[in-house]
Motif scaffolding. Sequence first.
Motif, PDB file in Angstrom:
ATOM      1  N   MET A 279     115.288  66.621 -42.060  1.00  0.00           N
ATOM      2  CA  MET A 279     116.584  67.275 -41.913  1.00  0.00           C
ATOM      3  C   MET A 279     117.355  66.643 -40.759  1.00  0.00           C
ATOM      4  O   MET A 279     116.827  66.503 -39.664  1.00  0.00           O
ATOM      5  N   ASP A 280     118.609  66.305 -41.015  1.00  0.00           N
ATOM      6  CA  ASP A 280     119.507  65.758 -40.000  1.00  0.00           C
ATOM      7  C   ASP A 280     120.309  66.915 -39.404  1.00  0.00           C
ATOM      8  O   ASP A 280     121.077  67.581 -40.109  1.00  0.00           O
ATOM      9  N   SER A 281     120.135  67.166 -38.107  1.00  0.00           N
ATOM     10  CA  SER A 281     120.854  68.264 -37.449  1.00  0.00           C
ATOM     11  C   SER A 281     121.868  67.742 -36.429  1.00  0.00           C
ATOM     12  O   SER A 281     122.285  68.483 -35.543  1.00  0.00           O
ATOM     13  N   SER A 282     122.268  66.496 -36.567  1.00  0.00           N
ATOM     14  CA  SER A 282     123.148  65.886 -35.565  1.00  0.00           C
ATOM     15  C   SER A 282     124.528  66.526 -35.532  1.00  0.00           C
ATOM     16  O   SER A 282     125.180  66.552 -34.479  1.00  0.00           O
ATOM     17  N   ALA A 283     125.010  67.058 -36.661  1.00  0.00           N
ATOM     18  CA  ALA A 283     126.359  67.657 -36.685  1.00  0.00           C
ATOM     19  C   ALA A 283     126.448  68.843 -35.734  1.00  0.00           C
ATOM     20  O   ALA A 283     127.460  69.037 -35.053  1.00  0.00           O
ATOM     21  N   PHE A 284     125.396  69.649 -35.663  1.00  0.00           N
ATOM     22  CA  PHE A 284     125.390  70.810 -34.775  1.00  0.00           C
ATOM     23  C   PHE A 284     125.467  70.363 -33.315  1.00  0.00           C
ATOM     24  O   PHE A 284     126.268  70.881 -32.531  1.00  0.00           O
ATOM     25  N   THR A 285     124.650  69.378 -32.967  1.00  0.00           N
ATOM     26  CA  THR A 285     124.628  68.895 -31.586  1.00  0.00           C
ATOM     27  C   THR A 285     125.964  68.261 -31.209  1.00  0.00           C
ATOM     28  O   THR A 285     126.479  68.474 -30.101  1.00  0.00           O
ATOM     29  N   GLU A 286     126.554  67.522 -32.140  1.00  0.00           N
ATOM     30  CA  GLU A 286     127.845  66.896 -31.852  1.00  0.00           C
ATOM     31  C   GLU A 286     128.938  67.947 -31.663  1.00  0.00           C
ATOM     32  O   GLU A 286     129.821  67.788 -30.815  1.00  0.00           O
ATOM     33  N   ALA A 287     128.873  69.035 -32.431  1.00  0.00           N
ATOM     34  CA  ALA A 287     129.918  70.053 -32.356  1.00  0.00           C
ATOM     35  C   ALA A 287     129.760  70.978 -31.155  1.00  0.00           C
ATOM     36  O   ALA A 287     130.727  71.304 -30.470  1.00  0.00           O
ATOM     37  N   PHE A 288     128.518  71.411 -30.890  1.00  0.00           N
ATOM     38  CA  PHE A 288     128.302  72.467 -29.903  1.00  0.00           C
ATOM     39  C   PHE A 288     127.535  72.013 -28.659  1.00  0.00           C
ATOM     40  O   PHE A 288     127.459  72.748 -27.675  1.00  0.00           O
ATOM     41  N   GLY A 289     126.947  70.815 -28.715  1.00  0.00           N
ATOM     42  CA  GLY A 289     126.244  70.288 -27.555  1.00  0.00           C
ATOM     43  C   GLY A 289     124.798  70.715 -27.432  1.00  0.00           C
ATOM     44  O   GLY A 289     124.072  70.200 -26.570  1.00  0.00           O
ATOM     45  N   ASP A 290     124.344  71.626 -28.273  1.00  0.00           N
ATOM     46  CA  ASP A 290     122.967  72.110 -28.183  1.00  0.00           C
ATOM     47  C   ASP A 290     121.995  71.086 -28.771  1.00  0.00           C
ATOM     48  O   ASP A 290     122.270  70.491 -29.818  1.00  0.00           O
ATOM     49  N   GLU A 291     120.872  70.917 -28.096  1.00  0.00           N
ATOM     50  CA  GLU A 291     119.830  70.009 -28.584  1.00  0.00           C
ATOM     51  C   GLU A 291     118.542  70.782 -28.821  1.00  0.00           C
ATOM     52  O   GLU A 291     118.347  71.880 -28.295  1.00  0.00           O
ATOM     53  N   ALA A 292     117.679  70.193 -29.609  1.00  0.00           N
ATOM     54  CA  ALA A 292     116.411  70.842 -29.934  1.00  0.00           C
ATOM     55  C   ALA A 292     115.466  70.836 -28.740  1.00  0.00           C
ATOM     56  O   ALA A 292     115.497  69.938 -27.894  1.00  0.00           O
TER      57      ALA A 292
END
Length: 313
Positions: A279-292
């Motif tokens: 699963m690619d979750s990069s869009a969330f990190t790019e939008a909100f700055g949160d990382e896993a």
Amino acid sequence: MTDHVILGKGQIGTTVAAILAERGARVRVLSRSGGKDAPGVEHVAVDARDAAALTAASAGADVIYNCANPAGYHQWAEEWPPMFAAILAAAKAHGASLVNTGNLYVYGPVAGPMTESTPLRSPGAKGRIRIRMWEDAMAAHEAGDLRFTEARGSDYFGPGALADAMLGERMVRPAMEGRTVDVFGDPDAPHTFTYIPDMARALVRLAGDDRAWGRPWHVPSAPPVSMREAVAALGRLAGAEPKVRRLPWWVLIQVVGAFKPAMRGMAETRHQWDGPYVMDSSAFTEAFGDEATGLDEALEATIAWWRRRLAAA
């Protein structure tokens, strides 16, 4: 002050409640059996399949987090349609925003990493149920009846994850004890796992940001690892040397499924384990700055939880 209503008191719902309560928010947790109130958190018993009862129990809600789930795969077809219809009705009645806890079943077998734009083409019954839920909620969103978004994660793990999680009791406990870990599927195929606290934080983040509405989001998740690598990491962090043994699917589906009906439902999702499942979750990190959360940190917290659980037992 925003009134937050959480449906479900499992691992994800409980963690969402704790995050919100720590911030001083008003939190109400609705579940079939109810619970004991805690500082900042009220528990209410309600059958989420009963639209009138759920609407009454969620009165005043500004945001509803759906973290509920039927007890087993074999109950999805019977329980999800009335439950989700009741959730939509309650959100509409109160003008509440709805943040849904989703998964990757909607995509079905895919080639390559999954993104939020991957087509919803699941051929399985559980995947189709999830697709219908998404479509019904988005229809309500587009009609202006509510604001909706969905956080999708891969296989959940972390404190509180037990037998219903692949990286749960069946893998974590034997690995940290240095025993043989039985796995199904390809033990060397890369797989995305989503840490429960990361999922809970994502739900809270989406509820508070106007950019979230009207689309799905993949929850920040650590880089994929194989089941063999996950078991090895658990052993290393616990000071143990577990081994991995691959079992055929028929053992889970036919033998275990004979007395645990929910396990028979694994047949539909075996593609998740027979090959790469990323699963690619990069869009969330790019939008909100949160990382896993890093995998080692997440596994250390999981091991610590298990040690406390076993010591208490």
